[in-house]
Design a protein around this motif. Structure first.
Motif, short mmCIF file in Angstrom:
data_model
loop_
_atom_site.label_atom_id
_atom_site.label_comp_id
_atom_site.label_asym_id
_atom_site.label_seq_id
_atom_site.Cartn_x
_atom_site.Cartn_y
_atom_site.Cartn_z
N HIS A 332 0.82 -1.22 0.00
CA HIS A 332 0.00 0.00 0.00
C HIS A 332 0.85 1.27 0.00
CE1 HIS A 332 0.67 -0.45 4.36
NE2 HIS A 332 0.44 0.85 4.44
N HIS A 333 2.08 1.21 0.56
CA HIS A 333 2.95 2.39 0.52
C HIS A 333 3.39 2.69 -0.91
CE1 HIS A 333 3.29 2.79 4.86
NE2 HIS A 333 3.51 1.49 4.95
N ILE A 334 3.75 1.63 -1.65
CA ILE A 334 4.16 1.81 -3.05
C ILE A 334 2.99 2.29 -3.89
CG2 ILE A 334 4.97 0.58 -5.11
CD1 ILE A 334 6.61 -1.21 -3.25
N SER A 335 1.83 1.68 -3.68
CA SER A 335 0.64 2.07 -4.44
C SER A 335 0.29 3.54 -4.22
CB SER A 335 -0.54 1.18 -4.03
OG SER A 335 -1.68 1.52 -4.75
N ALA A 336 0.38 3.98 -2.96
CA ALA A 336 0.05 5.38 -2.64
C ALA A 336 1.02 6.34 -3.32
CB ALA A 336 0.07 5.58 -1.13
N GLN A 337 2.31 5.98 -3.35
CA GLN A 337 3.31 6.85 -3.97
C GLN A 337 3.12 6.94 -5.48
OE1 GLN A 337 7.17 5.43 -2.74
NE2 GLN A 337 6.72 5.71 -0.58
N ILE A 338 2.79 5.82 -6.10
CA ILE A 338 2.58 5.83 -7.55
C ILE A 338 1.35 6.67 -7.90
CG2 ILE A 338 1.98 4.40 -9.54
CD1 ILE A 338 3.65 2.16 -8.22
N ASN A 339 0.30 6.56 -7.09
CA ASN A 339 -0.92 7.32 -7.36
C ASN A 339 -0.74 8.81 -7.11
OD1 ASN A 339 -2.44 5.13 -8.17
ND2 ASN A 339 -3.02 4.59 -6.08
N ASP A 340 0.28 9.19 -6.32
CA ASP A 340 0.56 10.61 -6.06
C ASP A 340 0.96 11.36 -7.32
OD1 ASP A 340 -0.05 10.73 -3.43
OD2 ASP A 340 2.00 10.60 -2.68
N THR A 341 1.36 10.63 -8.34
CA THR A 341 1.87 11.28 -9.55
C THR A 341 0.77 11.79 -10.48
OG1 THR A 341 1.92 9.19 -10.77
CG2 THR A 341 3.88 9.78 -9.53
N LEU A 342 -0.48 11.49 -10.18
CA LEU A 342 -1.57 11.82 -11.11
C LEU A 342 -1.73 13.32 -11.32
CD1 LEU A 342 -4.19 9.17 -9.92
CD2 LEU A 342 -2.72 9.08 -11.95
N GLU A 343 -1.33 14.13 -10.34
CA GLU A 343 -1.52 15.58 -10.45
C GLU A 343 -0.27 16.32 -10.93
OE1 GLU A 343 -4.55 16.74 -10.03
OE2 GLU A 343 -5.19 14.71 -9.54
N ILE A 344 0.77 15.61 -11.33
CA ILE A 344 2.00 16.26 -11.77
C ILE A 344 1.78 16.91 -13.14
CG2 ILE A 344 4.41 15.88 -12.43
CD1 ILE A 344 4.47 13.57 -10.46
N THR A 345 2.24 18.14 -13.27
CA THR A 345 2.07 18.87 -14.53
C THR A 345 3.33 18.79 -15.38
OG1 THR A 345 2.92 20.96 -13.66
CG2 THR A 345 0.57 20.50 -13.31
N ASP A 346 3.17 19.11 -16.67
CA ASP A 346 4.32 19.13 -17.57
C ASP A 346 5.34 20.18 -17.12
OD1 ASP A 346 3.14 17.18 -19.07
OD2 ASP A 346 2.33 18.54 -20.58
N LYS A 347 4.84 21.28 -16.55
CA LYS A 347 5.73 22.33 -16.07
C LYS A 347 6.60 21.82 -14.92
CE LYS A 347 7.35 26.54 -15.77
NZ LYS A 347 8.27 27.06 -16.81
N ASP A 348 6.00 21.03 -14.01
CA ASP A 348 6.77 20.44 -12.90
C ASP A 348 7.93 19.60 -13.44
OD1 ASP A 348 5.09 21.51 -10.95
OD2 ASP A 348 3.75 19.77 -10.99
#
Length: 590
Positions: A332-348
């Motif tokens: 669940h720790h890995i899953s949560a970290q991978i899902n954190d990337t959904l809001e990353i923008t191209d600018k980031d």
């Protein structure tokens, strides 16, 4: 006819005894390989070339590979059974693995990695967590946990791993061995499962700095040449402030070793924060809501955030579709970290790549061609198995702050063991500029023995064992080794001499005798290394010079071999074997 109740109890008892015996056998088998392997296999090197051609450079060495390298006929497992279930066997072997086998080494298996090679902890709920030989109650570190454990447990001479955000450096530090992350882009990544495209680097583990160097020269295709010494060794004082054990425990060992080998003038102390803040303007864009003062006080911690964001984003680009379709049973720790990337923008991501480019320029400018940056490998000692501290924010940010320096800059880094603190392994890391891999490998080889010597001195100043008893036992082990040698039981002789060295590591004779046994086994790299150590301990050890000359001749280092034979004759002019060897080589290679 009714069964006799007494017989039933006997049968039941025998059945239970059988189950108990089988369980014990399984546990013993698991202990023997320390849970490091996913699969055992055998890739044998080609036959040796005929003289006068030199033998293969890695002759006599064994290795394993992390389960991210393709091997023809096997499924590359990526640390997860669902990946194995949904992927075919590899159609060809990774060129990196093939190069090592063609170089004379024997591959004996594939080893455990963290789930999808994603974490730096080393725990895997699907294949089990490999047992850390250096600290059995602690995690081995990840992602390439099994590869590090195999070397630490003396199951192989070296191993291969993949380092994106610390996958080689962390387990090397936690298992008390050497781990090398080369400069980004220097080793092709064909037939290797990707984790993060802009961070992935093939790395390797070893216990012996000579083995580390020989593997590095082959993989990086580096020619042998004159070794260079560092002209500046820069200790990053602010990085050491992240360390959770007494700073002097590591810093003094490095300082004393540097002063002994190169002189006090080589040492410099710097605050890396100041350099990063002034030379990486893109960091200001990354957290533009913070004031400059706040940014200045946390630039290394900002790099940890940059590293994590880039790692997660690129991982999802590579494997997000498979995760969405197959929905694997992830931690669940890995899953949560991978899902954190959904809001990353191209600018980031654009800012992250700018930071990478500026980081490389900043570190290269600091170190130039002759500098080494010294930092702790990790902020924490290896955590206990199942410890919650691994998931605390301070543990994560402190760890990735240190790991981000080489990962983001693409510079090469080596993890070097420095004994134990609180019964857990301690290490230090050296970083050289991008492309300075040969210089860094040379520096490790030159400094390793001195670093270990000062670690031993520090340990003895706090703990005084019965030295006389150790010397007695060491001599007994040596005599057993001598008898085994006379009986032509070469491997047995190596084991006894190794025990003598373990008990008393400052006796040149033990190293020289083990070298003689290695020569009989055809293990010329190890023989050369032992002779060099014997000569460092005793400059007048004639046998060590002669045996090193023999090893170097077999390895194809003819000029160096002639020099060794000549020096043996200086020390002992009547040595006929040295005279004949030198004369023979001079005729062929003058």
């Amino acid at each position: 006819m009714a069964s006799n109740p007494a017989n039933l109890w006997v049968l039941l008892g025998l059945g239970l005894a059988g189950i108990l015996l089988m369980t014990r056998k399984l546990k013993k088998a698991m202990r023997e390989d320390f849970g490091a392997f996913v699969e055992k296999l055998l890739l044998l090197p080609p036959p040796q070339p005929a003289p006068p051609k030199a033998p293969h450079p890695l002759t006599g060495l064994t290795f394993v590979v992390s389960d991210v390298f393709d091997i023809e006929g096997y499924v590359t497992g990526f640390g997860h059974p669902d990946w194995v279930r949904t992927h075919d066997t590899a159609s060809r072997t990774s060129p990196v693995v093939s190069a090592l086998v063609e170089g004379g080494a024997t591959c004996i298996g594939k080893t455990v990695v963290d789930e999808l090679a994603y974490s730096i902890n080393g725990e895997n709920k699907h294949y089990g967590t490999p047992n850390n030989p250096a600290a059995p109650a602690c995690v081995p570190g990840g992602s390439c946990s099994g590869a590090a454990v195999a070397v630490a447990a003396n199951l192989v001479d070296f191993s291969l791993g993949l380092d994106s955000v610390g996958g080689v450096r962390v387990p090397a530090g936690f298992c008390g061995i050497i781990g090398f992350r080369p400069s980004y882009g220097t080793i092709p990544l064909f037939e290797i499962l990707p984790v993060s495209a802009s961070l992935d680097t093939v790395g390797w583990f070893a216990k012996d700095p000579n083995v580390l160097r020989h593997v590095g020269h082959l993989l990086l295709q580096l020619p042998f040449g004159i070794q260079r010494h560092p002209r500046q060794i820069i200790i990053s004082e602010d990085c050491f402030q992240l360390l959770k054990i007494p700073v002097d425990r590591i810093m003094q060992v490095v300082i004393k070793s540097t002063e002994k080998l190169f002189g006090r003038q080589v040492l410099r102390h710097e605050n890396l924060e100041d350099i990063l803040f002034s030379k990486i303007p893109s960091l200001k864009q990354f957290y533009d809501k913070k004031t400059n003062d706040q940014l200045r006080n946390s630039s290394i911690r900002l790099l940890a955030n940059v590293l994590l964001l880039l790692h997660r984003y690129e991982f999802r680009c590579n494997h997000g579709e498979w995760i969405n379709v197959e929905k694997p049973n992830l931690d669940h720790h890995i899953s949560a970290q991978i899902n954190d990337t959904l809001e990353i923008t191209d600018k980031d991501i654009e800012i992250c790549y700018s930071i990478r480019n500026e980081m490389r320029a900043a570190i290269d400018s600091l170190l130039k061609d002759d500098g080494i940056l010294v930092i702790p490998t990790t902020a924490y000692l290896p955590p206990k198995l199942g410890a919650k501290e691994m998931f605390l924010e301070d543990y994560q940010i402190s760890s990735y702050s240190l790991l981000s320096i080489a990962s983001l800059s693409g510079c090469c880094q080596v993890t070097i063991p420095l004994g134990h603190y609180d019964k857990r392994p301690v290490s230090v890391s050296f970083i050289a500029r991008h492309g300075g891999d040969r210089f860094l490998l040379d520096t490790v080889q030159n400094m390793y023995a001195s670093l270990q010597e000062h670690v031993d001195m520090l340990a003895k100043s706090k703990l005084s064992p019965d030295a006389e008893s150790l010397e007695r036992n060491a001599e007994m082990a040596k005599e057993k080794g001598n008898q085994a040698f006379k009986d032509k039981q070469w491997q047995k002789a190596v084991s006894y001499y190794t025990e003598a060295i373990r008990l008393s590591g400052k006796n040149a004779t033990y190293y020289s005798n083990r070298a003689a046994a290695y020569l009989e086994l055809g293990s010329f790299i190890q023989a050369e290394a032992d002779c060099t150590e014997a000569i460092n301990l005793d400059k007048k050890n004639v046998k060590a010079y002669f045996r090193r000359g023999t090893a170097r001749e077999m390895l194809g280092y003819y000029k160096e071999a002639i020099e060794d034979f000549k020096y043996a004759l200086v020390l002992e002019p009547t040595n006929k074997r040295a005279a004949l060897s030198a004369q023979r080589l001079r005729k062929v290679f003058r």
